[in-house]
Scaffold this active site. Structure first.
Site, PDB file in Angstrom:
ATOM      1  N   CYS A  13       0.191 -12.592   4.112  1.00 18.81           N
ATOM      2  CA  CYS A  13      -0.339 -12.097   5.379  1.00 18.81           C
ATOM      3  C   CYS A  13      -1.138 -13.137   6.169  1.00 18.81           C
ATOM      4  CB  CYS A  13      -1.171 -10.824   5.138  1.00 18.81           C
ATOM      5  SG  CYS A  13      -1.252  -9.725   6.591  1.00 18.81           S
ATOM      6  N   GLU A  28       2.265  -6.995   0.533  1.00 17.88           N
ATOM      7  CA  GLU A  28       0.950  -7.360  -0.012  1.00 17.88           C
ATOM      8  C   GLU A  28       0.347  -6.186  -0.795  1.00 17.88           C
ATOM      9  OE1 GLU A  28      -3.333  -8.945   1.871  1.00 17.88           O
ATOM     10  OE2 GLU A  28      -1.694  -8.276   3.166  1.00 17.88           O
ATOM     11  N   LYS A  32      -3.895 -15.418  -2.557  1.00 17.60           N
ATOM     12  CA  LYS A  32      -4.106 -15.489  -1.109  1.00 17.60           C
ATOM     13  C   LYS A  32      -5.310 -16.365  -0.789  1.00 17.60           C
ATOM     14  CE  LYS A  32      -4.571 -12.320   2.884  1.00 17.60           C
ATOM     15  NZ  LYS A  32      -4.649 -10.900   3.277  1.00 17.60           N
TER      16      LYS A  32
END
Length: 544
Positions: free
Chosen positions: A148, A41, A112
């Site tokens: 994540c 990330e 994300k």
């Protein structure tokens, strides 16, 4: 298809360094016949970028680096995390994104969706959540993409669930692989939780999952890496913790599940804290460290950790005795230094202390309080240590532990000083366990250091228990109050009197102003003093 997880150690904001790291891993992956390489990330900028995101030129450099990675993607597919500008005038200015690059082209882009904003995370401050799931294809394989937190929204794995459920984006897709780019900080016990979560996710979506995690330390956050590929039947390949690695999985072969040697908690902490020291020093541009060696348990463990992190030639110890230091303290400090192979110089503070005592006495017209005289000594020591650090370019290591910090048993501008707090998230009990681990198979920390009653040695015959309850009691209060958020007032028991609770509660509440001025403390538990704890300095405290 061969898939690689590039477990790299980026430097936050150092885009040139990170780009070189990424390109090197792509070349290595190509040489090994890899078709897909995955990076962590925000790999281009580093995690967490925090207010570096306020600087527009860094975002430009990050985007320019992405273009260079795209050009480098001939003959391979690359998934890399970066900062994307939000083209809309509404919402937050950026997206936390992952680009899928293939043969010189950007074929897919994912934003994300779940942005954590609790504990050490503050992504909602900077990023706009994405809205759409992404699936891309390589060699007719359908691959889903997440970042994540997107996979953590499962019951029992997060304190409060999100409304959005990114994994539902794939419920009508027959995925062959799910990729997760992560910058997941280390804490004790998290590895086991990750294993359970990703096994659950793999079974839920019915395909293997690639978990690619950042490694290294940035400020107080330590990232353990531990990247892996997990299939519904179990783990396929696993990267080492606490070190960079290019993890390669050939999904066309039936590789047996991989099990790495298990570490004890103390062994894990030693690896984590050593990495934290090394990266803090080297990413700061420094080369050497120094610390005061008191002959006590805390400074002894910090010295041993520093040597493991940097080697003995980069660690400088100083003994700074006053009239109150027992002769065995100096002996033990010197023996420790000899065992570790580090420099150790003796700088007696007694002459300076006498001058301070005389000047303060003259200024107030009578003898100073005992506490005043006690606090002068560590402040003299820190003044000398900082002078020596300035002169030689050392970084000063702080040696206070979490239990002492919790109770305010540390002198502001004295033993609270330093560039980084190595033990600031360890209870006294954990410090002793680390000392015992360092002494296997042969003695490194003198046994007398471990067996003697701990003392600040600021007055005659002083011990820590003159001012504090026994450390087993104090440590339990620290863990229950900080990590389990229980009220101190409700922790009294037959073993812990109400009088002790009242005393510690007052000490803890009054010491918040000290903690606000502490150096960053390397984080190893679910709740540390530092960026993940935002307490008011004045007003009603949580301990009341």
């Amino acid at each position: 298809m061969k898939i690689a997880a590039a477990q790299i150690n980026p430097r936050v904001g150092d885009i040139k360094f990170n780009l070189a790291l990424i390109l090197k891993q792509i070349d290595l992956a190509k040489s090994k016949g890899v078709q897909l390489i995955v990076f962590p990330e925000l790999a281009i900028l580093g995690y967490p970028p925090r207010d570096l995101l306020s600087y527009s030129h860094l975002i430009d450099e990050n985007l320019e680096a992405l273009q260079k990675i795209k050009q480098h993607s001939q003959g391979i597919s690359v998934v890399v995390g970066y900062v994307e500008r939000n083209p809309s005038p509404l919402g937050k200015p950026y997206f936390n994104s992952a680009a899928v690059l293939q043969n010189g082209n950007l074929i897919k882009n994912y934003r994300k969706k779940l942005l954590p904003s609790y504990d050490v995370f503050e992504e909602e401050r900077y990023f706009q959540p994405g809205e759409h799931g992404v699936v891309f294809e390589i060699q007719n394989k359908k691959i889903g993409l997440t970042i994540c937190e997107d996979v953590w929204n499962e019951p029992g794995f997060i304190e409060r669930e999100y409304d959005l459920k990114p994994l539902e984006d794939f419920k009508d897709v027959d995925l062959d692989l799910l990729v997760n780019l992560s910058a997941s900080p280390f804490q004790l016990g998290k590895k086991e939780i990750r294993d359970q979560l990703f096994q659950l996710v793999s079974k839920k979506i019915g395909c293997p999952v690639v978990f690619c995690n950042q490694v290294g330390a940035n400020d107080e956050l330590i990232f353990d890496g531990g990247s892996f590929v997990v299939a519904p039947h179990g783990k396929c390949v696993v990267a080492q913790d606490f070190q960079s690695e290019l993890l390669i999985w050939d999904e066309g072969t039936q590789q047996p599940s991989v099990l790495l040697p298990l570490r004890t908690e103390s062994q894990t902490l030693i690896e984590a804290l050593s990495l934290g020291i090394r990266d803090y020093v080297e990413k700061s541009g420094a080369r050497t460290v120094c610390l005061g060696l008191s002959g006590g348990i805390d400074s002894s463990v910090v010295a041993a950790l520093a040597v493991k992190a940097l080697g003995p030639n980069r660690v400088y110890g100083f003994t700074l005795p006053s009239r109150f230091n027992a002769s065995q303290s100096l002996e033990d400090a010197e023996k420790l230094a000899a065992n570790l192979g580090i420099s150790c110089r003796n700088l007696a503070i007694e002459p300076i202390f006498q001058v301070f005592e005389r000047v303060v006495t003259q200024a107030i017209g009578n003898n100073p309080k005992t506490l005043t005289l006690e606090n002068i000594q560590p402040r003299i020591r820190m003044t000398l240590l900082m002078a020596l650090a300035n002169e030689a370019g050392h970084l000063l290591l702080n040696t206070s532990n979490k239990s002492e910090i919790f109770a305010g048993y540390a002198t502001l501008y004295g033993d609270t000083a330093g560039a980084i707090s190595v033990l600031g998230d360890l209870t006294k009990h954990q410090v002793y366990l680390l000392a015992q681990e360092f002494n296997c198979p042969k003695e490194v920390i003198p046994q007398r250091v471990i067996s003697r009653a701990p003392s600040a040695e600021l007055r005659e015959n002083q011990t820590d228990q003159d001012s504090l309850p026994p450390y087993d009691i104090l440590d339990s209060l620290v863990k229950n109050h900080m990590e389990k958020t229980q009220s101190l007032q409700r922790l009294s028991s037959p073993q812990i009197s109400q009088e002790t609770i009242e005393k510690i509660s007052k000490l803890n509440a009054f010491s918040e102003y000290k903690r606000r001025q502490l150096p960053p403390a390397l984080r190893v538990t679910s709740k540390a003093f530092g960026m993940g704890r935002r307490m008011p300095v004045v007003g009603r405290k949580s301990s009341e």
